[in-house]
Scaffold this motif. Sequence first.
Motif, PDB file in Angstrom:
ATOM      1  N   VAL A 176       3.749 -34.766  12.127  1.00  0.00           N
ATOM      2  CA  VAL A 176       3.099 -35.047  10.839  1.00  0.00           C
ATOM      3  C   VAL A 176       3.537 -34.008   9.807  1.00  0.00           C
ATOM      4  O   VAL A 176       3.534 -32.809  10.080  1.00  0.00           O
ATOM      5  CB  VAL A 176       1.566 -35.019  10.989  1.00  0.00           C
ATOM      6  N   PHE A 177       3.934 -34.499   8.630  1.00  0.00           N
ATOM      7  CA  PHE A 177       4.300 -33.585   7.548  1.00  0.00           C
ATOM      8  C   PHE A 177       3.066 -33.246   6.737  1.00  0.00           C
ATOM      9  O   PHE A 177       2.376 -34.119   6.220  1.00  0.00           O
ATOM     10  CB  PHE A 177       5.354 -34.220   6.644  1.00  0.00           C
ATOM     11  N   LYS A 178       2.762 -31.968   6.628  1.00  0.00           N
ATOM     12  CA  LYS A 178       1.623 -31.514   5.834  1.00  0.00           C
ATOM     13  C   LYS A 178       2.099 -30.466   4.834  1.00  0.00           C
ATOM     14  O   LYS A 178       2.848 -29.551   5.183  1.00  0.00           O
ATOM     15  CB  LYS A 178       0.539 -30.922   6.739  1.00  0.00           C
ATOM     16  N   SER A 179       1.640 -30.629   3.601  1.00  0.00           N
ATOM     17  CA  SER A 179       2.029 -29.678   2.561  1.00  0.00           C
ATOM     18  C   SER A 179       0.826 -28.833   2.142  1.00  0.00           C
ATOM     19  O   SER A 179      -0.299 -29.326   2.047  1.00  0.00           O
ATOM     20  CB  SER A 179       2.579 -30.421   1.340  1.00  0.00           C
ATOM     21  N   THR A 180       1.095 -27.563   1.895  1.00  0.00           N
ATOM     22  CA  THR A 180       0.037 -26.652   1.416  1.00  0.00           C
ATOM     23  C   THR A 180       0.268 -26.273  -0.044  1.00  0.00           C
ATOM     24  O   THR A 180      -0.335 -25.323  -0.547  1.00  0.00           O
ATOM     25  CB  THR A 180       0.027 -25.369   2.272  1.00  0.00           C
ATOM     26  N   ALA A 181       1.152 -27.048  -0.703  1.00  0.00           N
ATOM     27  CA  ALA A 181       1.506 -26.729  -2.093  1.00  0.00           C
ATOM     28  C   ALA A 181       0.303 -26.896  -3.017  1.00  0.00           C
ATOM     29  O   ALA A 181      -0.469 -27.847  -2.894  1.00  0.00           O
ATOM     30  CB  ALA A 181       2.641 -27.633  -2.551  1.00  0.00           C
ATOM     31  N   LYS A 182       0.148 -25.990  -3.958  1.00  0.00           N
ATOM     32  CA  LYS A 182      -0.928 -26.039  -4.949  1.00  0.00           C
ATOM     33  C   LYS A 182      -0.363 -25.687  -6.322  1.00  0.00           C
ATOM     34  O   LYS A 182       0.775 -25.266  -6.453  1.00  0.00           O
ATOM     35  CB  LYS A 182      -2.046 -25.064  -4.587  1.00  0.00           C
ATOM     36  N   GLY A 183      -1.171 -25.890  -7.361  1.00  0.00           N
ATOM     37  CA  GLY A 183      -0.738 -25.511  -8.698  1.00  0.00           C
ATOM     38  C   GLY A 183      -0.404 -26.707  -9.555  1.00  0.00           C
ATOM     39  O   GLY A 183      -0.809 -27.835  -9.258  1.00  0.00           O
ATOM     40  N   ASP A 184       0.342 -26.475 -10.674  1.00  0.00           N
ATOM     41  CA  ASP A 184       0.664 -27.580 -11.574  1.00  0.00           C
ATOM     42  C   ASP A 184       1.679 -28.515 -10.906  1.00  0.00           C
ATOM     43  O   ASP A 184       2.270 -28.199  -9.869  1.00  0.00           O
ATOM     44  CB  ASP A 184       1.229 -27.043 -12.900  1.00  0.00           C
ATOM     45  N   SER A 185       1.890 -29.672 -11.532  1.00  0.00           N
ATOM     46  CA  SER A 185       2.672 -30.736 -10.920  1.00  0.00           C
ATOM     47  C   SER A 185       4.115 -30.334 -10.626  1.00  0.00           C
ATOM     48  O   SER A 185       4.643 -30.625  -9.554  1.00  0.00           O
ATOM     49  CB  SER A 185       2.651 -31.971 -11.817  1.00  0.00           C
ATOM     50  N   TRP A 206      10.454 -28.987   7.117  1.00  0.00           N
ATOM     51  CA  TRP A 206       9.918 -29.905   8.142  1.00  0.00           C
ATOM     52  C   TRP A 206      11.033 -30.766   8.718  1.00  0.00           C
ATOM     53  O   TRP A 206      11.110 -30.969   9.941  1.00  0.00           O
ATOM     54  CB  TRP A 206       8.832 -30.772   7.500  1.00  0.00           C
ATOM     55  N   MET A 207      11.902 -31.272   7.858  1.00  0.00           N
ATOM     56  CA  MET A 207      13.020 -32.104   8.314  1.00  0.00           C
ATOM     57  C   MET A 207      13.955 -31.307   9.222  1.00  0.00           C
ATOM     58  O   MET A 207      14.417 -31.815  10.259  1.00  0.00           O
ATOM     59  CB  MET A 207      13.811 -32.629   7.113  1.00  0.00           C
ATOM     60  N   GLY A 208      14.247 -30.089   8.833  1.00  0.00           N
ATOM     61  CA  GLY A 208      15.188 -29.279   9.590  1.00  0.00           C
ATOM     62  C   GLY A 208      14.638 -28.753  10.898  1.00  0.00           C
ATOM     63  O   GLY A 208      15.408 -28.453  11.820  1.00  0.00           O
ATOM     64  N   GLU A 209      13.313 -28.654  11.007  1.00  0.00           N
ATOM     65  CA  GLU A 209      12.708 -28.090  12.209  1.00  0.00           C
ATOM     66  C   GLU A 209      11.939 -29.145  13.014  1.00  0.00           C
ATOM     67  O   GLU A 209      12.404 -29.607  14.046  1.00  0.00           O
ATOM     68  CB  GLU A 209      11.788 -26.928  11.831  1.00  0.00           C
TER      69      GLU A 209
END
Length: 302
Positions: free
Chosen positions: A119-128, A142-145
């Motif tokens: 499962v790909f999960k992102s922890t990115a936050k902030g403006d768009s 995620w793709m590479g690992e």
Amino acid sequence: RCENCADVSTAELRMRKLMEEAKRWAEDSTYYQTPFDVNVGRAYLAMADKDKGARNKADPFFKTAAKMWTEAPDAINKSDAPEEQKARYLAFAKIAAAEALFNIANEDFEKFAAIGFPVFKSTAKGDSMAKRAKMQEQFQKWMGEDFTKWMGDKAKALATAQQAYEKITELKVPQWEIAAATRVGDMYLSFVNDFRDAPVPPSLVSDQELVDIYYQGLDEASKPWIEKAKGAYEYCLITATKVRWFNNFMTRCEEELFKLEPRQYPRAAELRGSDSYSYSVMAKPSWIELASGSEDELEGGK
């Protein structure tokens, strides 16, 4: 036949008692005279254990039966049995060995199925803009690992299971060849479905045209796997048709081929009929009660 099973209260206990009686009879009987007989007996005793969910008890029997097959043909040929009986022994030994090999291969099939898609999960936050850049960075990682490792583990497990199922083909036992080919087709198709379910890169999400191109790329990349799935299902269908062995495995092959190539593989169930027997009882004959009335009324007169 278990003469002492009637006094056992539950179905599970009756089955256990029956198996104990069958094992005792097998050990005492003079019927089991060749490695073939032991092979068959152990394989089907293992099947009975397996039906009760005792996989850890069944597996040693399957493995022993498969191992004994390597010695069975020579032992049968050296026996004093008539030639016709030798041929019969060898035929049934192949069936038992193929069934044992199928159940052994199913262990590898289950290991393949247990390797779940990461499962790909992102922890990115902030403006768009910053968030999208961070998500893209995490996606590439995620793709590479995770994704690359999943593909490698999945492909290795598939190859291991396929080799195990291909051992059955060497025995030329149609019903188990059909079952093995179905399993191989299912693995390739499962791989394709998982591959196509890969998440869309965050940098493409806002552009539907790029998303479409991305999915087209996945479709192109998955074509070799689809062809391998089709090849396995085709082998299953051709073998079943050739020997007229129609069962649930054959039906699954037919259905999956129809989904993959509906024009090339139209369903033939309506021509062949159901793959399972359905018991029905004809109505008992009886007198037909004729309508009462005058002769004119019966002829339609008024």
